[in-house]
Design a protein around this motif. Structure first.
Motif, PDB file in Angstrom:
ATOM      1  N   ARG A  49      46.387  39.863  36.469  1.00 36.86           N
ATOM      2  CA  ARG A  49      45.129  39.764  37.209  1.00 36.86           C
ATOM      3  C   ARG A  49      44.467  41.130  37.344  1.00 36.86           C
ATOM      4  O   ARG A  49      43.260  41.276  37.125  1.00 36.86           O
ATOM      5  CB  ARG A  49      45.384  39.145  38.582  1.00 36.86           C
ATOM      6  N   SER A  50      45.271  42.134  37.685  1.00 43.51           N
ATOM      7  CA  SER A  50      44.702  43.485  37.833  1.00 43.51           C
ATOM      8  C   SER A  50      44.138  43.995  36.519  1.00 43.51           C
ATOM      9  O   SER A  50      43.030  44.546  36.464  1.00 43.51           O
ATOM     10  CB  SER A  50      45.773  44.452  38.347  1.00 43.51           C
ATOM     11  N   LEU A  51      44.891  43.841  35.427  1.00 39.40           N
ATOM     12  CA  LEU A  51      44.427  44.343  34.144  1.00 39.40           C
ATOM     13  C   LEU A  51      43.194  43.576  33.664  1.00 39.40           C
ATOM     14  O   LEU A  51      42.274  44.161  33.076  1.00 39.40           O
ATOM     15  CB  LEU A  51      45.550  44.250  33.107  1.00 39.40           C
ATOM     16  N   ALA A  52      43.158  42.270  33.947  1.00 37.70           N
ATOM     17  CA  ALA A  52      41.992  41.479  33.558  1.00 37.70           C
ATOM     18  C   ALA A  52      40.733  41.990  34.255  1.00 37.70           C
ATOM     19  O   ALA A  52      39.663  42.110  33.651  1.00 37.70           O
ATOM     20  CB  ALA A  52      42.235  40.013  33.886  1.00 37.70           C
ATOM     21  N   VAL A  53      40.845  42.306  35.546  1.00 41.22           N
ATOM     22  CA  VAL A  53      39.708  42.843  36.300  1.00 41.22           C
ATOM     23  C   VAL A  53      39.289  44.192  35.721  1.00 41.22           C
ATOM     24  O   VAL A  53      38.099  44.479  35.528  1.00 41.22           O
ATOM     25  CB  VAL A  53      40.067  42.972  37.795  1.00 41.22           C
ATOM     26  N   ASP A  54      40.275  45.078  35.422  1.00 43.11           N
ATOM     27  CA  ASP A  54      39.960  46.404  34.891  1.00 43.11           C
ATOM     28  C   ASP A  54      39.250  46.315  33.546  1.00 43.11           C
ATOM     29  O   ASP A  54      38.328  47.095  33.251  1.00 43.11           O
ATOM     30  CB  ASP A  54      41.249  47.225  34.738  1.00 43.11           C
ATOM     31  N   LEU A  55      39.690  45.352  32.683  1.00 48.34           N
ATOM     32  CA  LEU A  55      39.123  45.249  31.339  1.00 48.34           C
ATOM     33  C   LEU A  55      37.911  44.342  31.268  1.00 48.34           C
ATOM     34  O   LEU A  55      37.215  44.295  30.239  1.00 48.34           O
ATOM     35  CB  LEU A  55      40.191  44.749  30.355  1.00 48.34           C
ATOM     36  N   GLY A  56      37.670  43.580  32.362  1.00 49.55           N
ATOM     37  CA  GLY A  56      36.522  42.680  32.369  1.00 49.55           C
ATOM     38  C   GLY A  56      36.707  41.477  31.466  1.00 49.55           C
ATOM     39  O   GLY A  56      35.744  41.028  30.824  1.00 49.55           O
ATOM     40  N   ILE A  57      37.952  40.979  31.377  1.00 47.14           N
ATOM     41  CA  ILE A  57      38.235  39.804  30.546  1.00 47.14           C
ATOM     42  C   ILE A  57      38.950  38.760  31.392  1.00 47.14           C
ATOM     43  O   ILE A  57      39.318  39.012  32.540  1.00 47.14           O
ATOM     44  CB  ILE A  57      39.094  40.166  29.312  1.00 47.14           C
ATOM     45  N   ALA A  58      39.168  37.582  30.824  1.00 45.95           N
ATOM     46  CA  ALA A  58      39.818  36.503  31.572  1.00 45.95           C
ATOM     47  C   ALA A  58      41.286  36.808  31.798  1.00 45.95           C
ATOM     48  O   ALA A  58      41.961  37.386  30.932  1.00 45.95           O
ATOM     49  CB  ALA A  58      39.673  35.185  30.805  1.00 45.95           C
ATOM     50  N   ARG A  59      41.782  36.390  32.962  1.00 43.54           N
ATOM     51  CA  ARG A  59      43.188  36.627  33.283  1.00 43.54           C
ATOM     52  C   ARG A  59      44.108  35.933  32.280  1.00 43.54           C
ATOM     53  O   ARG A  59      45.155  36.479  31.906  1.00 43.54           O
ATOM     54  CB  ARG A  59      43.477  36.122  34.699  1.00 43.54           C
ATOM     55  N   ASN A  60      43.736  34.717  31.826  1.00 44.90           N
ATOM     56  CA  ASN A  60      44.572  33.988  30.876  1.00 44.90           C
ATOM     57  C   ASN A  60      44.735  34.761  29.563  1.00 44.90           C
ATOM     58  O   ASN A  60      45.772  34.676  28.905  1.00 44.90           O
ATOM     59  CB  ASN A  60      43.991  32.605  30.599  1.00 44.90           C
ATOM     60  N   THR A  61      43.692  35.507  29.186  1.00 48.94           N
ATOM     61  CA  THR A  61      43.769  36.301  27.955  1.00 48.94           C
ATOM     62  C   THR A  61      44.870  37.353  28.073  1.00 48.94           C
ATOM     63  O   THR A  61      45.670  37.569  27.147  1.00 48.94           O
ATOM     64  CB  THR A  61      42.423  36.979  27.670  1.00 48.94           C
ATOM     65  N   VAL A  62      44.925  38.047  29.234  1.00 50.01           N
ATOM     66  CA  VAL A  62      45.951  39.058  29.454  1.00 50.01           C
ATOM     67  C   VAL A  62      47.323  38.404  29.531  1.00 50.01           C
ATOM     68  O   VAL A  62      48.304  38.881  28.940  1.00 50.01           O
ATOM     69  CB  VAL A  62      45.654  39.861  30.734  1.00 50.01           C
ATOM     70  N   ALA A  63      47.425  37.269  30.269  1.00 52.40           N
ATOM     71  CA  ALA A  63      48.714  36.592  30.421  1.00 52.40           C
ATOM     72  C   ALA A  63      49.248  36.143  29.067  1.00 52.40           C
ATOM     73  O   ALA A  63      50.451  36.275  28.766  1.00 52.40           O
ATOM     74  CB  ALA A  63      48.568  35.408  31.369  1.00 52.40           C
ATOM     75  N   ASP A  64      48.388  35.614  28.197  1.00 51.50           N
ATOM     76  CA  ASP A  64      48.820  35.169  26.885  1.00 51.50           C
ATOM     77  C   ASP A  64      49.278  36.354  26.026  1.00 51.50           C
ATOM     78  O   ASP A  64      50.273  36.257  25.288  1.00 51.50           O
ATOM     79  CB  ASP A  64      47.683  34.428  26.173  1.00 51.50           C
ATOM     80  N   ALA A  65      48.538  37.473  26.120  1.00 51.43           N
ATOM     81  CA  ALA A  65      48.919  38.664  25.348  1.00 51.43           C
ATOM     82  C   ALA A  65      50.279  39.178  25.804  1.00 51.43           C
ATOM     83  O   ALA A  65      51.141  39.520  24.973  1.00 51.43           O
ATOM     84  CB  ALA A  65      47.853  39.755  25.506  1.00 51.43           C
ATOM     85  N   TYR A  66      50.492  39.244  27.138  1.00 52.89           N
ATOM     86  CA  TYR A  66      51.789  39.660  27.670  1.00 52.89           C
ATOM     87  C   TYR A  66      52.899  38.747  27.142  1.00 52.89           C
ATOM     88  O   TYR A  66      53.967  39.207  26.707  1.00 52.89           O
ATOM     89  CB  TYR A  66      51.772  39.622  29.181  1.00 52.89           C
ATOM     90  N   ALA A  67      52.656  37.429  27.178  1.00 55.36           N
ATOM     91  CA  ALA A  67      53.686  36.464  26.783  1.00 55.36           C
ATOM     92  C   ALA A  67      54.070  36.646  25.311  1.00 55.36           C
ATOM     93  O   ALA A  67      55.268  36.608  24.955  1.00 55.36           O
ATOM     94  CB  ALA A  67      53.192  35.044  27.036  1.00 55.36           C
ATOM     95  N   GLU A  68      53.092  36.860  24.454  1.00 54.80           N
ATOM     96  CA  GLU A  68      53.404  37.034  23.034  1.00 54.80           C
ATOM     97  C   GLU A  68      54.180  38.329  22.790  1.00 54.80           C
ATOM     98  O   GLU A  68      55.102  38.370  21.972  1.00 54.80           O
ATOM     99  CB  GLU A  68      52.120  37.016  22.213  1.00 54.80           C
ATOM    100  N   LEU A  69      53.819  39.397  23.512  1.00 52.16           N
ATOM    101  CA  LEU A  69      54.514  40.672  23.327  1.00 52.16           C
ATOM    102  C   LEU A  69      55.933  40.617  23.887  1.00 52.16           C
ATOM    103  O   LEU A  69      56.837  41.308  23.386  1.00 52.16           O
ATOM    104  CB  LEU A  69      53.722  41.812  23.974  1.00 52.16           C
ATOM    105  N   VAL A  70      56.140  39.793  24.910  1.00 51.11           N
ATOM    106  CA  VAL A  70      57.504  39.559  25.397  1.00 51.11           C
ATOM    107  C   VAL A  70      58.309  38.847  24.318  1.00 51.11           C
ATOM    108  O   VAL A  70      59.466  39.201  24.026  1.00 51.11           O
ATOM    109  CB  VAL A  70      57.487  38.746  26.712  1.00 51.11           C
ATOM    110  N   ALA A  71      57.701  37.845  23.714  1.00 48.94           N
ATOM    111  CA  ALA A  71      58.383  37.094  22.662  1.00 48.94           C
ATOM    112  C   ALA A  71      58.710  37.983  21.465  1.00 48.94           C
ATOM    113  O   ALA A  71      59.749  37.809  20.806  1.00 48.94           O
ATOM    114  CB  ALA A  71      57.531  35.906  22.224  1.00 48.94           C
ATOM    115  N   GLU A  72      57.853  38.958  21.170  1.00 47.56           N
ATOM    116  CA  GLU A  72      58.076  39.862  20.043  1.00 47.56           C
ATOM    117  C   GLU A  72      59.084  40.964  20.369  1.00 47.56           C
ATOM    118  O   GLU A  72      59.531  41.689  19.472  1.00 47.56           O
ATOM    119  CB  GLU A  72      56.759  40.495  19.611  1.00 47.56           C
ATOM    120  N   GLY A  73      59.404  41.126  21.660  1.00 50.04           N
ATOM    121  CA  GLY A  73      60.369  42.149  22.040  1.00 50.04           C
ATOM    122  C   GLY A  73      59.772  43.464  22.471  1.00 50.04           C
ATOM    123  O   GLY A  73      60.494  44.419  22.781  1.00 50.04           O
ATOM    124  N   TRP A  74      58.437  43.543  22.514  1.00 48.59           N
ATOM    125  CA  TRP A  74      57.785  44.767  22.982  1.00 48.59           C
ATOM    126  C   TRP A  74      57.882  44.920  24.494  1.00 48.59           C
ATOM    127  O   TRP A  74      57.994  46.046  25.002  1.00 48.59           O
ATOM    128  CB  TRP A  74      56.309  44.786  22.573  1.00 48.59           C
TER     129      TRP A  74
END
Length: 467
Positions: A49-74
């Motif tokens: 939520r915080s990063l979405a506000v800072d970047l001016g994008i939807a919270r779901n976009t950030v949550a999905d990006a985090y989830a994929e990077l977790v899956a990739e091991g980053w």
């Protein structure tokens, strides 16, 4: 109502331009930050939520990006721990060709360089107590920009201390707090040049960093010879273009002699007669052993002498706290010059030092260190008398260093032997002014520098060099 979540999470700078799609751009930016090491392993990322506000994008976009990077091991994500950079994502750091080619330079095993106290003896507990009391009692204006002269609390306490301990006439309105002796000298160089002074006389032995500061201000530096009675101040009258003189009258550095009373009077007479200024470096003024304390030269004429002191030897150079006690007609010019450079030294450090002095802790520490350094000096004298009886030692009535006289022409070979023993020290030629006549061969031994645990080894290494 303020969103409470807006205060959670750290700031995170990301460049997301140039990628196809917001989510893909965010993922690429995060991968690059981790890959290059800008986001280290274990670093906690802002909430989605915080990063979405800072970047001016939807919270779901950030949550999905985090989830994929977790899956990739980053990244890793755990309940209560937030999202973090994965430990195994640490980038491999390869040495560049320049790094591999750079030779490794080992540190000396023993340190007898002059100019530093034993840093292990800094009174941490008492300083912390003083800092807590000072912070608790600090007025709100202490957190503002403040007076370039420094906090009035410290200037008031210093005025009393310097009058009592050093014989200085020190009205608080004449004191300017500065970041050690170097800044004080730099400010004086600026003010003297503005006053159209062209030359400042210096002692024929001293520190080249001080001479460089004066040279950088556009000042020439003819030198006064130094002998067993200190600087030959009677020769000031023959230096027609000189408007000021820099001196260490309490304990000449590095020869270790106090300025003789007749020469003190001659310096003040010169300043009165010509309108010149004496810049008094009160070097090691608080550490004396076999003699009565030598009062500050400033007490003879407060309108012609600028008294410069610091906590660098009595406490630690890292505090960067010093003071200037000025003639009345210089205060405004020095304060203006300081305001144009860095405006103010740390107010909280100033308040802590004021509390430290006022509580009596400073006096107790100085007395304790005086005994400690005297004991080391006595050990140095005793060991040299036994192991190197032909070496004459001088400059030991005060201060934190001694001068060991060497046979003529032997200083370079002794310095090479010291390097072979892993012993850091300096020859007296290191401190000779470029225009000074060739002088004696000697070593300058800083017996205040080593810790207690290192002192015996340094002393043994010195004896091996001399024998």
């Amino acid at each position: 109502m303020t969103d409470s979540w807006a205060t959670f999470g750290a700031d995170l700078h990301l460049e997301t331009t140039g990628a196809a799609g917001l989510r893909a751009g965010l993922m690429d930016a995060l991968r690059e930050a981790v890959r290059t090491g800008r986001l280290g392993p274990g670093t906690r990322l802002p909430s989605s939520r915080s990063l979405a506000v800072d970047l001016g994008i939807a919270r779901n976009t950030v949550a999905d990006a985090y989830a994929e990077l977790v899956a990739e091991g980053w990244l890793t994500a755990r309940q209560g721990s937030g999202t973090r950079v994965a430990r195994r994502a640490e980038p491999r750091r390869t040495a560049t060709r320049a790094t591999r080619a750079r030779p490794v330079r080992s540190r000396p095993a023993h340190n007898l360089l002059a100019g530093s106290p034993d840093l292990s003896t800094f009174p941490r507990a008492d300083w912390l107590k003083a800092a807590r009391r000072a912070l608790t009692a600090a007025p709100n204006d202490a957190f503002g920009y403040g007076d370039p002269r420094g906090r009035i609390e410290l200037r008031t306490v210093l005025a009393d201390y310097l009058a009592r301990a050093r014989g200085v006439y020190a009205d608080p309105e004449r004191i300017v707090i500065c970041a050690g002796f170097v800044q004080a000298l730099k400010l004086m160089g600026t003010v003297l040049r503005k006053r159209r002074v062209r030359e400042v006389a210096v002692e024929s032995y001293g520190l080249d960093v001080h001479w460089k500061l004066l040279a950088d201000a556009g000042l020439r530096m003819p030198c006064l010879p130094v002998d067993g009675l200190g600087a030959r101040t009677g020769e000031l009258a023959g230096l027609r273009g000189v408007g000021a003189v820099l001196m260490t009258p309490a304990h000449q550095f590095p020869t270790g002699v106090p300025l003789h009373p007749e020469r003190r009077a001659a310096a003040v007479d010169w300043a009165r007669g010509t309108g010149g200024l004496i810049l008094e470096d009160d070097y090691d003024g608080e550490f004396r052993y076999d003699r009565q304390p030598v009062g500050a030269l400033q007490g003879l004429d407060p309108e012609r002498v600028v008294h410069l002191g610091t906590t660098s030897k009595s406490l630690a150079p890292g505090l960067r706290l010093g003071w200037m006690v000025l003639p009345e007609n210089l205060v405004g010019e020095v304060a203006e010059a300081k305001g144009l450079s860095d405006w103010s030294s740390s107010a909280l450090e100033q308040l802590t030092l004021a509390e430290f002095i006022e509580s009596g802790a400073y006096d107790r520490h100085v007395r304790s260190m005086r005994l400690r350094y005297r004991h080391r000096r006595d050990q140095l004298v005793a060991v040299l008398a036994q192991r190197a009886p032909d070496v004459r030692i001088s400059g030991i009535a005060a201060g934190l260093h001694a001068v060991l006289e060497l046979p003529e022409g032997s200083e370079p070979s002794v310095m090479r032997a010291a390097a072979w023993q892993g012993l850091a020290l300096e020859g007296i030629s290191r401190f000779r002014h470029p225009e000074a006549a060739p002088g004696r061969d000697a070593l300058v031994i800083g017996y205040g520098t080593p810790t207690d645990s290192a002192w015996a080894g340094a002393l043994e290494a010195l004896c091996r060099v001399l024998s």
